[in-house]
Design an enzyme around this catalytic site. Structure first.
Site, PDB file in Angstrom:
ATOM      1  NE  ARG A   1      -3.470  -2.333   2.829  1.00  0.00           N
ATOM      2  CZ  ARG A   1      -3.141  -3.476   3.420  1.00  0.00           C
ATOM      3  NH1 ARG A   1      -1.912  -3.620   3.927  1.00  0.00           N
ATOM      4  NH2 ARG A   1      -4.010  -4.464   3.518  1.00  0.00           N
TER       5      ARG A   1
ATOM      6  CE  LYS B   1      -6.187  -0.961   6.172  1.00  0.00           C
ATOM      7  NZ  LYS B   1      -7.289  -1.172   5.219  1.00  0.00           N
TER       8      LYS B   1
ATOM      9  CG  HIS C   1      -5.218   0.599  -4.019  1.00  0.00           C
ATOM     10  ND1 HIS C   1      -4.523   0.561  -2.823  1.00  0.00           N
ATOM     11  CD2 HIS C   1      -6.226  -0.307  -3.888  1.00  0.00           C
ATOM     12  CE1 HIS C   1      -5.099  -0.305  -2.007  1.00  0.00           C
ATOM     13  NE2 HIS C   1      -6.117  -0.854  -2.631  1.00  0.00           N
TER      14      HIS C   1
ATOM     15  NE  ARG D   1      -3.153  -3.532  -1.541  1.00  0.00           N
ATOM     16  CZ  ARG D   1      -2.583  -4.300  -0.622  1.00  0.00           C
ATOM     17  NH1 ARG D   1      -1.266  -4.411  -0.580  1.00  0.00           N
ATOM     18  NH2 ARG D   1      -3.307  -4.963   0.260  1.00  0.00           N
TER      19      ARG D   1
ATOM     20  CG  HIS E   1      -5.863  -8.889   1.259  1.00  0.00           C
ATOM     21  ND1 HIS E   1      -6.122  -9.290  -0.032  1.00  0.00           N
ATOM     22  CD2 HIS E   1      -5.796  -7.527   1.209  1.00  0.00           C
ATOM     23  CE1 HIS E   1      -6.217  -8.235  -0.815  1.00  0.00           C
ATOM     24  NE2 HIS E   1      -6.019  -7.159  -0.079  1.00  0.00           N
TER      25      HIS E   1
ATOM     26  CE1 TYR F   1      -6.264  -7.557  -7.238  1.00  0.00           C
ATOM     27  CE2 TYR F   1      -6.333  -8.590  -5.084  1.00  0.00           C
ATOM     28  CZ  TYR F   1      -6.177  -7.469  -5.869  1.00  0.00           C
ATOM     29  OH  TYR F   1      -5.944  -6.250  -5.280  1.00  0.00           O
TER      30      TYR F   1
END
Length: 299
Positions: A147, A171, A242, A245, A268, A277
């Protein structure tokens, strides 16, 4: 307790305990201030006096001006605030707890094709200090799938040159290691020895990527770099950090990487976030089939 005190306590919570990025924190408070402005306009009191009825009324007004995605984000932000207030025993219940979020159309992540990204790399003039740095920024984003906030937080000592790894501070204080391919690790090493020293000048800085003042670059600065690169490349594509990414994940999947590995690389928490994806990959497969099969091409 007044609104100012409530917001100060929540700010300390999301920055100190949850460790959200500045970008995420700003988004939260933009959404919360949207609620405060509504309460002031309708003379409904302050944050602590909101009832489930007021929460439903507020949600109804959002439908007049915002998309389902924006509404969902705004409700999610204020719901997090009230969950915090309940947890801290400031309130007994969350007035937004039973508010249903609007259904959203799931859009496929945007990505660019390998030949397109190669064309972008070739367009970057690396004869200048900033050009070399900009090239590495794109190489790092595309080569790791991190990110933009994670890229800005990479420090010099996060790079392991012996194992070709980088420690990423993700995160919610979730750290992970991402591999660096040989070309990328060599480019990082060259950048640190030469280009970064030119950017640093006489300052001291522990971060890997710097702006032209020698300070650590910001997410906004990264977006400006990418916009500049795209403008100078002559490409009509519009990409963001992004997008790179998404491109990273899509290209890995298309070339045989398994979904669990991609999940770990992207950081994730849930596999469901990564499964989008597979849809992208199927759409690409379908497109190739429709363009290539003799019977499919016939009108």
């Amino acid at each position: 307790m007044r609104n100012v005190e409530v917001l100060e306590r929540f700010k300390n919570y999301i920055e100190s305990e949850k460790r959200y990025s500045d970008y995420t924190s700003i988004s939260y408070f933009d959404d919360i201030h949207n609620l405060i402005n509504f309460l002031d306009k309708e003379q409904f009191g302050d944050i602590l006096t909101v009832s489930p009825r007021i929460a439903r009324f507020y949600t109804a007004t959002l439908h007049e001006n915002y998309s389902p995605k924006s509404i969902a984000r705004k409700i999610s932000s204020v719901r997090s605030l009230y969950n915090f207030l309940v947890r801290e025993d400031v309130l007994e219940e969350n007035p937004f707890l039973d508010i249903e979020l609007p259904k959203q159309e799931k859009r496929l992540p945007k990505f660019i094709y390998p030949e397109e990204i190669e064309s972008i790399f070739k367009s970057i003039d690396t004869s200048s200090v900033l050009g070399t740095r900009n090239y590495l920024i794109l190489e790092f984003l595309y080569g790791t799938g991190v990110r933009v906030s994670e890229l800005c937080n990479v420090k010099l000592n996060d790079i392991d040159y012996f194992q070709n790894l980088c420690l990423i501070h993700g995160k919610g204080s979730k750290d992970r290691y991402v591999p660096l391919h040989n070309r990328l690790i060599n480019e990082i090493s060259d950048y640190v020895i030469t280009t970064r020293k030119d950017l640093l000048k006489t300052k001291e800085n522990k971060y890997l990527f710097l702006n032209h003042h020698g300070d650590n670059i910001t997410p906004r600065g990264i977006r400006m770099v990418i916009n500049k690169v795209m403008l100078e490349s002559g490409e009509s594509l519009k990409i963001s950090p992004h997008t790179l990414r998404h491109t990273f994940a899509t290209h890995l999947l298309n070339n045989g990487a398994d979904l669990r590995s991609i999940q770990e690389l992207l950081g994730h928490s849930h596999l469901s976030s990564t499964q989008i994806y597979t849809k992208v990959s199927k759409e690409k497969l379908k497109e190739s089939y429709m363009q290539a099969h003799p019977r499919a091409k016939k009108k």
